[in-house]
Design an enzyme around this catalytic site. Structure first.
Site, PDB file in Angstrom:
ATOM      1  CB  CYS A  51      -0.943   0.001   1.206  1.00 51.03           C
ATOM      2  SG  CYS A  51      -0.122  -0.174   2.799  1.00 51.03           S
ATOM      3  CG  ASN A  52       2.540   2.941   2.965  1.00 47.56           C
ATOM      4  OD1 ASN A  52       1.666   3.713   2.636  1.00 47.56           O
ATOM      5  ND2 ASN A  52       2.652   2.468   4.193  1.00 47.56           N
ATOM      6  CD  GLN A 123       3.443  -5.523   3.286  1.00 46.22           C
ATOM      7  OE1 GLN A 123       4.308  -4.672   3.458  1.00 46.22           O
ATOM      8  NE2 GLN A 123       2.148  -5.226   3.225  1.00 46.22           N
ATOM      9  CB  ALA A 194      -9.955 -12.867   4.783  1.00 44.02           C
ATOM     10  CD  GLU A 196       1.249  -9.829   7.372  1.00 42.68           C
ATOM     11  OE1 GLU A 196       2.095  -9.567   8.246  1.00 42.68           O
ATOM     12  OE2 GLU A 196       1.551 -10.093   6.194  1.00 42.68           O
TER      13      GLU A 196
END
Length: 426
Positions: A51-52, A123, A194, A196
């Site tokens: 996401c970043n 990740q 659903a 992490e």
């Protein structure tokens, strides 16, 4: 040998751009690897997309095979159908020690929006494993990513970086959620996704006293598993809109490549619920919820990843001493890793050079001993030792210079010169 990364993250590019360049699922990454193999067949590749951040690591045995910044930007442009002019200046590049240091900082969460968060190393591990499964990686990226995970462990063990609020969920709920609700034990929470991030958010919300939990996912069995873990209720994806009406808090963490809920969905929802406070946390990248939803009425509080940045910056300032210590560890590990890599590059040449000179000396000694057969064994041994010392003394200056060069960077020019001078083949 060369290591390279091109990337954009929460510090260099806003969410609008990051979501356009993201690889939201493993299928997207696998397709990217297929395309990268075609374009850069002599490179190893590992893609990290969260996401970043979006990062593409490459590594080459021969630095001459390194793709240019423009070549890699063109890959992003063609793959995502985004004009290169719209992101080129935001897609940064690092090579050699800078690229290695960057990965170590990312893995250690020095570079994370939430300083000290643990999710990033998981990740990175998942990204590396996918690269291995698809044979996109190779010896250099293997060594690099294995070391990055080890460095992350060392930073976590030797610093206080992971103390305090160290997850996006904890910062979002702790700083934004509590500005909306005084308590959470009487609120109903709906989780979309659903994975992490969903699990991490629920862990924090349970600590805040949440009792009513709804979980929905496109794969119902995954929703059931997560709901069971947190004593919640799994709801079918097809019943999503009905579930929205039951929620006071909505947390969306799906891997969708476009918004799954928009303005019209929430207009319909407000007709059912009225203007009650609704806290929405969109942790998707690309975003799961259209940002215009926040403009519908004053009771909707929608936050996405970029909204967390200012709060996270204060978190970083409060732990500057831990950052300083972590940075020192990363610098030490970067130097150590690069020295090992350059040593591997020079080792074979040094070995060949020694063997070449000693083979030459042995051949000349055989000729000499045939010409003066009257030498006894002791005299022969003395001559051999003298010639060996001469060879070692002659080799010492170029080999020491080569080692010195390797301490500060890849001694590519000197290696090529030695190969040409002494006719050494790869």
């Amino acid at each position: 040998m060369n290591v390279q990364v091109v990337y954009c993250n929460h510090q260099t590019a806003d969410l609008n751009l990051r979501e356009r360049l993201a690889f939201p699922s493993s299928d997207h990454v696998v397709r990217a690897y297929d395309e990268l193999r075609v374009r850069f067949p002599r490179s190893e590749h590992v893609v990290i997309s969260t996401c970043n951040r979006i990062e593409l690591y490459t590594a080459q045995e021969d630095p001459g095979d390194t793709p240019s910044h423009d070549d890699l930007a063109q890959f992003f442009s063609d793959f995502h159908q985004v004009p290169k002019t719209e992101f080129f200046n935001d897609l940064l590049e690092r090579q050699g020690p800078d690229a290695v240091r960057h990965l170590f900082e990312v893995a250690s969460s020095i570079d994370s929006m939430v300083l000290g968060e643990s999710q990033i190393v998981n990740q990175i591990k998942s990204a590396y494993e996918l690269a291995m499964e698809t044979s996109a990686n190779g010896p250099l990226t293997n060594a690099l990513f294995q070391r990055a995970m080890a460095v992350s462990g060392r930073v976590r063990t030797e610093t206080k970086l992971s103390e305090g609020r160290v997850s996006i969920a904890s910062v979002a709920v702790g700083d934004f959620g509590k500005s909306i609700f005084d308590r959470f034990d009487d609120k109903t929470v709906l989780i979309l996704g659903a994975g992490e991030m969903a699990s991490e958010t629920l862990t924090y919300l349970k600590d805040e006293g949440v009792k009513k939990i709804l979980v929905t996912n496109r794969h119902f069995e995954r929703a059931e598993k997560l709901a069971r873990e947190f004593s919640g209720e799994a709801v079918a994806w097809e019943a999503l809109h009905e579930s929205l009406a039951r929620a006071d808090v909505i947390v969306s963490t799906t891997g969708a490549d476009r918004p799954i809920l928009g303005v019209e969905d929430f207009k319909s929802l407000r007709k059912k619920t009225g203007p009650k406070p609704l806290f929405i946390l969109d942790l998707g990248a690309p975003r799961d919820i259209e940002p215009q939803v926040s403009d519908l009425d004053d009771g909707i509080f929608l936050y996405d990843i970029d909204d967390l940045e200012a709060t996270c910056e204060n978190n970083r300032k409060q732990r500057s001493s831990a950052v300083t210590k972590a940075t020192s560890i990363i610098e030490e590990e970067t130097e150590k890793f690069m020295h090992e890599i350059y040593h591997k590059a020079t080792g074979p040449i040094i070995k060949q050079l020694r063997e070449h000179w000693h083979e030459t000396s042995r051949a000349e000694l055989e000729i000499l001993f045939r010409k003066i057969p009257e030498l006894d064994d002791r005299q022969r041994e003395a001559v051999e030792k003298t010639i060996s010392r001469v060879v070692n003394k002659l080799l010492h200056p170029p080999l020491e210079t080569l080692r010195d060069e390797a301490r500060s960077g890849p001694p590519t020019g000197m290696l090529e010169t030695l190969k040409r001078l002494f006719h050494i083949k790869d």
